[in-house]
Write a protein that holds these residues in place. Structure first.
Motif, short mmCIF file in Angstrom:
data_model
loop_
_atom_site.label_atom_id
_atom_site.label_comp_id
_atom_site.label_asym_id
_atom_site.label_seq_id
_atom_site.Cartn_x
_atom_site.Cartn_y
_atom_site.Cartn_z
N GLY A 159 -1.52 -9.09 -0.80
CA GLY A 159 -0.89 -7.85 0.28
C GLY A 159 0.28 -9.44 1.12
O GLY A 159 -0.33 -10.41 1.22
N GLN A 288 1.35 -4.11 3.12
CA GLN A 288 1.88 -3.45 1.37
C GLN A 288 0.80 -1.46 1.78
O GLN A 288 1.21 -1.05 1.18
N ILE A 363 -1.40 -3.49 -5.35
CA ILE A 363 -1.07 -4.38 -5.80
C ILE A 363 -1.38 -5.09 -7.10
O ILE A 363 -3.03 -6.05 -6.65
N LEU A 378 6.31 -0.78 -3.20
CA LEU A 378 4.63 -1.87 -4.07
C LEU A 378 5.15 -3.18 -4.97
O LEU A 378 4.84 -4.31 -4.29
N VAL A 381 7.13 -6.11 -2.36
CA VAL A 381 6.41 -6.49 -2.51
C VAL A 381 5.68 -7.04 -3.37
O VAL A 381 5.70 -8.73 -3.13
#
Length: 435
Positions: A159, A288, A363, A378, A381
């Motif tokens: 993240g 995240q 993720i 997400l 990110v």
């Protein structure tokens, strides 16, 4: 509490050496039986003891499901799960390091703590064993677990920290697009204040959220290479780090945070996440997991939620694509059975990673599973991570625990007005040199 939440503020609580007084002897004898393989159960199956910290949903259910799925496909292997809450895990691992015996497969955040285990000869060097498939994993996700070109763990999550913002508040304040430079960011803060909107939510009580500002400013000014050089020299008194504090003070002087922020926690009905999730502030600098916390602690922003990278600092050596973040991974004890590595390969493989992304809200760490990510926030990110030019691990993971704690404490003092930018740099250096 969703795991994503745990991996933020609960993760932060492993700073410093955790007391292990009172731990039962069972803790010290529950790991791999020998350095030449492992143990077997009554059915003759090789037992892989797996310590993890997924004690909240969805991991609380998902991780056992994954173990059972693997056992079904590999009947000669038994995956023995040992779920531990974050702090309990760290305490028990601290005790085990002293015995020289770690679990077959265990959670790690990489950085300084893993390096200590490696230097003590407790962690398996898996470089040669993973060379055929490690390239499938997101490059930034692998950084915390590699030392001197050797690989000692495999990431299972990744993240990054960035700004989450309320699009409606930005529109009301006349901010056409997210700021790309620090000067533009300060200007946006002023516009929000002029519009009667609290610019930033901050959990001042917990210190680590404020540290993100200083860390990112230092990265943008000194660059990731400059951060590493300072860490190696144990000297953060250079101009770049003083300037990071000066820029942060510029922000603090604008009084951008919500009322009572110095006493605010991250979770809870009056915490940073709820303040943002209830639209009582326009921005927060967070990882995240932020959208989940905004929704669980507050109402959530829905389509009004957006994300942008930390702005560039004019004249700085760092780029806006240099990322500050971290994640979690799994390492193997020295002499762990080969079945442990086989399970680890399967666990981070594309098919299983797709399951974790879809069912666990994470993720992807496997580039072949990127198509499984559909959440737009997400995905923003993930896109940042996949385009990163340099990656800086969370400072309380990258540095020795005492140094990371001092960064948190000193930056908190700067935000509270009791330390100057130069004081922050000196204090961090003093602690670093004592290690």
């Amino acid at each position: 509490m969703p795991h994503a939440v745990r991996s933020s503020f609960s993760r932060r609580r492993f700073l410093g050496v955790v007391s292990v007084a009172g731990l039962g002897t069972a803790v010290l004898t529950s790991c791999g039986d020998s350095d030449d393989g492992g143990s077997t159960d009554s059915q003759g199956r090789t037992v892989v003891e797996w310590w993890h910290i997924r004690t909240t949903e969805p991991g609380k259910t998902l991780w056992p499901q994954q173990a059972k799925a693997y056992e079904k496909a590999h009947p000669d292997t038994r995956i023995k799960l040992v779920p531990l809450e974050n702090d309990a895990f760290k305490a028990k691992m601290t005790a085990l390091v002293g015995t020289g015996k770690l679990p077959d497969m265990y959670n790690t955040w990489g950085g300084g703590v893993l390096k200590q285990q490696v230097d003590a000869g407790l962690t398996e060097d898996i470089t040669d064993q993973v060379k055929d498939w490690i390239g499938d994993l997101v490059p930034a996700s692998r950084v915390p677990y590699e030392f001197d070109g050797r690989i000692y763990a495999v990431p299972e999550e990744i993240g990054a920290v960035g700004f989450w913002y309320n699009k409606a508040h930005f529109k009301e304040a006349g901010i056409a697009s997210p700021p790309a430079t620090w000067a533009a960011f300060l200007d946006a803060v002023k516009k929000l204040k002029d519009a009667g909107i609290t610019p930033i939510a901050l959990a001042g009580k917990e210190k680590w959220p404020g540290m993100y500002y200083w860390a990112y400013l230092a990265i943008r000014i000194a660059g990731v290479d400059g951060m590493q050089k300072a860490a190696d020299a144990k000297d953060f008194t250079g101009d770049e780090f003083v300037k990071a504090g000066e820029h942060l003070k510029e922000l603090v002087d604008l009084d951008p945070f919500q009322k009572g922020f110095l006493g605010a926690a991250y979770p809870g009905p009056t915490g940073q996440g709820a303040t943002m999730g209830n639209a009582k502030a326009a921005m927060e600098l967070m990882g995240q997991w932020a959208p989940n916390v905004q929704s669980s602690e507050g109402k959530g922003l829905g389509d009004d939620l957006g994300f942008f990278p930390f702005p560039a600092v004019e004249g700085g050596k760092g780029k806006s694509t240099d990322v500050f973040g971290g994640g979690g991974g799994y390492a193997l004890r020295k002499g762990a059975p080969k079945e442990a590595l086989e399970f680890l390969k399967w666990f981070v493989g594309p098919e299983n990673n797709r399951v974790i992304v879809k069912d666990g809200g994470m993720i992807p760490v496997n580039t072949k599973a990127l198509d499984a990510l559909t959440d737009p926030n997400l995905k923003a990110v993930s896109d940042l991570l996949n385009s990163t030019t340099a990656f800086q691990l969370y400072l309380d993971q990258a540095y020795p625990p005492a140094v990371g704690q001092e960064v948190n404490d000193s930056v908190a003092a700067l935000i509270a007005g009791s330390k100057s930018p130069a004081d922050v740099a000196r204090s961090i250096t003093q602690v670093a040199k004592s290690q």
